[in-house]
Design a protein around this motif. Structure first.
Motif, mmCIF file in Angstrom:
data_model
loop_
_atom_site.group_PDB
_atom_site.id
_atom_site.type_symbol
_atom_site.label_atom_id
_atom_site.label_comp_id
_atom_site.label_asym_id
_atom_site.label_seq_id
_atom_site.Cartn_x
_atom_site.Cartn_y
_atom_site.Cartn_z
ATOM 1 N N CYS A 22 16.770 42.792 81.776
ATOM 2 C CA CYS A 22 15.872 42.530 80.791
ATOM 3 C C CYS A 22 16.713 42.334 79.369
ATOM 4 C CB CYS A 22 14.797 43.397 80.601
ATOM 5 S SG CYS A 22 13.685 43.142 79.490
ATOM 6 N N ALA A 23 16.404 41.124 79.056
ATOM 7 C CA ALA A 23 17.053 40.569 77.601
ATOM 8 C C ALA A 23 16.052 40.497 76.482
ATOM 9 C CB ALA A 23 18.089 39.192 77.985
ATOM 10 N N ALA A 24 16.500 41.102 75.459
ATOM 11 C CA ALA A 24 15.483 40.927 74.264
ATOM 12 C C ALA A 24 15.999 40.482 73.231
ATOM 13 C CB ALA A 24 15.194 42.724 73.825
ATOM 14 N N ASP A 33 11.643 52.016 72.474
ATOM 15 C CA ASP A 33 11.921 52.433 73.682
ATOM 16 C C ASP A 33 11.491 51.481 74.924
ATOM 17 O OD1 ASP A 33 9.575 55.373 72.722
ATOM 18 O OD2 ASP A 33 12.020 55.135 72.845
ATOM 19 N N MET A 34 12.112 51.385 75.963
ATOM 20 C CA MET A 34 11.991 50.362 77.024
ATOM 21 C C MET A 34 11.784 51.219 78.236
ATOM 22 S SD MET A 34 12.596 47.744 75.073
ATOM 23 C CE MET A 34 12.986 46.476 76.643
ATOM 24 N N ALA A 35 11.068 50.289 78.979
ATOM 25 C CA ALA A 35 10.447 50.594 80.300
ATOM 26 C C ALA A 35 10.219 49.578 81.335
ATOM 27 C CB ALA A 35 8.929 51.203 80.125
ATOM 28 N N ILE A 70 17.992 53.639 85.336
ATOM 29 C CA ILE A 70 17.751 52.745 84.066
ATOM 30 C C ILE A 70 18.603 52.881 83.061
ATOM 31 C CG2 ILE A 70 16.045 54.443 83.067
ATOM 32 C CD1 ILE A 70 14.459 52.110 81.777
ATOM 33 N N SER A 71 19.118 51.961 82.481
ATOM 34 C CA SER A 71 20.077 51.737 81.436
ATOM 35 C C SER A 71 19.812 50.757 80.262
ATOM 36 C CB SER A 71 21.536 51.833 81.974
ATOM 37 O OG SER A 71 21.657 50.707 82.792
ATOM 38 N N VAL A 79 18.213 45.757 78.784
ATOM 39 C CA VAL A 79 17.811 47.032 79.667
ATOM 40 C C VAL A 79 18.087 46.881 81.052
ATOM 41 C CG1 VAL A 79 15.504 46.706 79.384
ATOM 42 C CG2 VAL A 79 16.155 48.883 79.924
ATOM 43 N N SER A 80 18.757 47.359 81.842
ATOM 44 C CA SER A 80 18.706 47.338 83.112
ATOM 45 C C SER A 80 17.945 48.299 84.163
ATOM 46 C CB SER A 80 20.199 47.297 83.621
ATOM 47 O OG SER A 80 20.825 46.044 82.911
#
Length: 125
Positions: A22-24, A33-35, A70-71, A79-80
């Motif tokens: 996921c590219a932001a 925080d990412m999910a 998740i990383s 985020v992956s």
């Protein structure tokens, strides 16, 4: 403007692996925080994994523990989700989400204010 773009989905056989990314863009990634959530046809969106803004703590749904990782890379604003030992029941559209959450809400979709369009994961038996 916050943008989240997922990639990496596809068709894989049971037991195989996929890595979602996921590219932001457009905002201060390291403040959020990412999910990852997923939604199968006819089912509600469900929590899969989350990672704190500093990358120090991660959370997983029980079905993902031991199989998914998740990383995040704050410098690259990505985020992956590495998914191993995939099962047919993992078939769903996977969504990346960003937000600020307290521990009790980190698995709740309502804690996340920005969402990507999703990427389809299909696991064949």
């Amino acid at each position: 403007q916050v943008q989240l773009v997922e990639s990496g989905g596809g068709l894989v056989q049971a037991g195989g692996s996929l890595k979602l990314s996921c590219a932001a863009s457009g905002w201060n990634f390291r403040n959020y925080d990412m999910a990852w959530f997923r939604q199968a046809p006819g089912k509600e969106r469900e929590f899969v994994a989350a990672i704190r803004r500093n990358g120090g703590t991660s959370y997983y749904t029980n079905s993902a523990k031991g199989r998914f990782t998740i990383s995040r890379d704050n410098a690259r604003m990505t985020v992956s989700l590495q998914m191993n030992s995939l099962k047919p029941e993992d078939t769903a559209k996977y969504f990346c989400a960003a937000g600020t959450a307290i521990t009790s809400t980190i698995t709740k979709s309502t804690a996340y204010s920005s969402w990507g369009q999703g990427t389809q994961v299909t696991v064949s038996s």
